[in-house]
Design a protein around this motif. Structure first.
Motif, mmCIF file in Angstrom:
data_model
loop_
_atom_site.group_PDB
_atom_site.id
_atom_site.type_symbol
_atom_site.label_atom_id
_atom_site.label_comp_id
_atom_site.label_asym_id
_atom_site.label_seq_id
_atom_site.Cartn_x
_atom_site.Cartn_y
_atom_site.Cartn_z
ATOM 1 N N LYS A 144 8.158 41.589 20.627
ATOM 2 C CA LYS A 144 9.070 42.729 20.496
ATOM 3 C C LYS A 144 10.241 42.610 21.474
ATOM 4 O O LYS A 144 11.371 42.982 21.149
ATOM 5 N N GLN A 173 11.646 39.858 22.470
ATOM 6 C CA GLN A 173 12.583 38.879 21.916
ATOM 7 C C GLN A 173 13.407 39.513 20.788
ATOM 8 O O GLN A 173 14.628 39.329 20.710
ATOM 9 N N GLN A 174 12.746 40.285 19.926
ATOM 10 C CA GLN A 174 13.460 40.957 18.845
ATOM 11 C C GLN A 174 14.443 41.992 19.398
ATOM 12 O O GLN A 174 15.567 42.128 18.896
ATOM 13 N N SER A 175 14.024 42.720 20.439
ATOM 14 C CA SER A 175 14.872 43.767 21.008
ATOM 15 C C SER A 175 16.104 43.177 21.689
ATOM 16 O O SER A 175 17.202 43.746 21.613
ATOM 17 N N SER A 220 17.559 40.392 20.860
ATOM 18 C CA SER A 220 18.473 39.955 19.792
ATOM 19 C C SER A 220 19.185 41.144 19.154
ATOM 20 O O SER A 220 20.364 41.053 18.806
ATOM 21 N N ALA A 221 18.466 42.280 19.017
ATOM 22 C CA ALA A 221 19.060 43.457 18.378
ATOM 23 C C ALA A 221 19.920 44.268 19.336
ATOM 24 O O ALA A 221 20.728 45.098 18.904
ATOM 25 N N ASP A 278 2.442 44.579 14.434
ATOM 26 C CA ASP A 278 2.680 43.668 15.566
ATOM 27 C C ASP A 278 1.373 43.362 16.292
ATOM 28 O O ASP A 278 1.099 42.212 16.647
#
Length: 446
Positions: A385, A387-389, A391-392, A402
């Motif tokens: 999460k 890593q996704q956050s 990027s976002a 998850d």
């Protein structure tokens, strides 16, 4: 996606030249410096494939873990270096940050001051201030660096645990046993005095690795508002004859000076093994010293000192420790059932951004996992999460999916192996009835 043109160029160069170690290391360090933590972690991992024993790359990976609050992963990465004398002091500073994040204040302080005693240039005033506040409860100038040798037991830190039984999921029967045996005599001394019961005593917690024995001991100290002394093997065992016994005596003296105090011995089977199995006289003498300290010089010597010990192998402990007045109560800390696993997951996730969660579904998918395993599941889900956050550019809540995805790769650490050993003792070596408490659980797991 990186929004830095220079980093994008470095990444493209690394893609075209994947075996260029200096380039990969430089890219990882730049990513770390600019806060792209998940990307930095990935590049440090790639660099370690090329140079598995490089201390600087390991330090960078551990730093990335710490800044993502993955403290256990940082300590695992550093462990091979920390086990060797003369490791780079920078690694000690990073280890101190990770240990402080894990709540191991005493160990963190030792790592920090040992590191700066060898290289004052690695000193971190902010970390030193946090250690001072954590160990004393108020801000003050940091103490002088200790010598490079491990601290004597008399210099151990006395902690004040912030955990209570509310932070321990499940285990209601275990918590009730601890309340009656250890907590109530201090919380209601007049009532227990009327029946001639003193405040103090010992309880041996046993069960498979990772089932929460240390967490439970900290919660017992926090429930009581008592001092907490966490004793590891390195705090007691010494290569010189007589030193181990002195360390053990100093540890008990420390607890007596800070009563009410919970004195916790982890891996106690190494200090209290069966004397019949020992070939050397000085190891038998350490067991004798332990028994003498539990008895105290008089009947009031250990009043207010609650001695908790934990072991994965209670069958190797000398039977003399189970005599009344010593570890006269053995408490089985079982692996969590589905209800307890759901409760553990709720506690582990309570301070994280969450979508609507079905912890019961995750609990059903994590059979045989203990608390330490479940923490690893949550840590892996958090890393994804993060890593996704990043990027976002915003926090993305963690979902049931998850946790289920992270649970797919999780393997039970040691429950099945422990269960097989325990079954042998319960069914074939239980003439004294010592393992009767395990019988229902063993039969239920056949």
């Amino acid at each position: 996606m990186l929004d830095d043109a220079g980093l994008q160029a470095l990444r493209e160069a690394a893609r075209l030249s994947p075996d260029n170690l200096p380039l990969r290391r430089h890219l990882a360090e730049q990513l770390l410096a600019k806060g792209y933590l998940a990307d930095a972690e990935a590049e440090f991992r790639a660099a370690l494939v090329l140079a598995p024993k490089d201390a600087d790359i390991t330090a960078g990976l551990a730093e990335a873990f710490v800044r993502q609050s993955a403290y256990g992963a940082a300590l695992s990465a550093l462990e091979p270096f920390l086990a060797s004398p003369g490791y780079p002091p920078r690694l000690g500073i990073i280890a101190a940050r990770a240990l402080l994040g894990e709540g191991e204040t005493g160990k963190a302080a030792y790592r920090y001051y040992e590191a700066i005693s060898r290289d004052p240039s690695v000193a971190d005033p902010e970390l030193a201030e946090r250690l001072t506040v954590a160990t004393t409860g108020h801000s003050s100038p940091p103490p002088p660096p200790p010598p490079a040798a491990p601290p004597d037991s008399s210099e151990e830190e006395v902690e004040r645990s912030k955990l209570t039984f509310a932070d321990v999921a499940g285990m209601e029967a275990v918590k009730e046993s601890l309340r009656v045996k250890l907590l109530l005599p201090i919380q209601q001394p007049e009532l227990f005095a009327a029946y001639g019961k003193r405040a103090g005593g010992g309880v041996l917690l046993y069960g498979p690795p990772g089932s929460g024995k240390t967490h439970l001991a900290r919660a017992a100290a926090g429930e009581l508002g008592a001092a907490f002394v966490n004793v590891g093997l390195a705090d007691i065992l010494d290569m010189y004859v007589g030193s181990s016994e002195r360390n053990l005596r100093a540890t008990f003296d420390l607890a007596r000076r800070n009563r009410p105090c919970v004195l916790f011995f982890d891996e106690v089977d190494a200090l209290a093994a069966r004397r019949s199995d020992m070939r050397q006289a000085h190891t038998r003498q350490l067991v004798n010293q332990f028994l003498a300290e539990l008895d105290g010089v008089d009947q009031h010597a250990n009043e207010g000192v609650l001695v908790l010990a934990a072991t994965n192998a209670p069958w190797y402990i000398d039977v003399a420790f189970r005599r009344p007045g010593r570890f006269d109560q053995m408490v089985f800390v079982p692996p969590p059932d589905a209800t307890a696993r759901a409760a553990i997951l709720r506690i582990l996730c309570r301070d994280k951004p969450l979508a609507e969660m079905d912890f019961d579904a995750v609990a059903r998918a994590t059979e045989h996992l203990v608390g330490a395993d479940l923490k690893g599941v949550v840590d892996r889900a958090v890393e994804v999460k993060l890593q996704q956050s990043i990027s976002a550019g915003r926090p993305i809540p963690m979902s049931t999916a998850d946790l289920l995805a992270a649970a797919k790769g999780a393997k039970p650490t040691a429950v099945r192996e422990w269960l097989a050993t325990a079954r042998n003792y319960v069914l074939h070596a239980n003439e004294s009835g010592a393992w009767d408490e395990l019988m229902p659980w063993i039969k239920g797991k056949r």
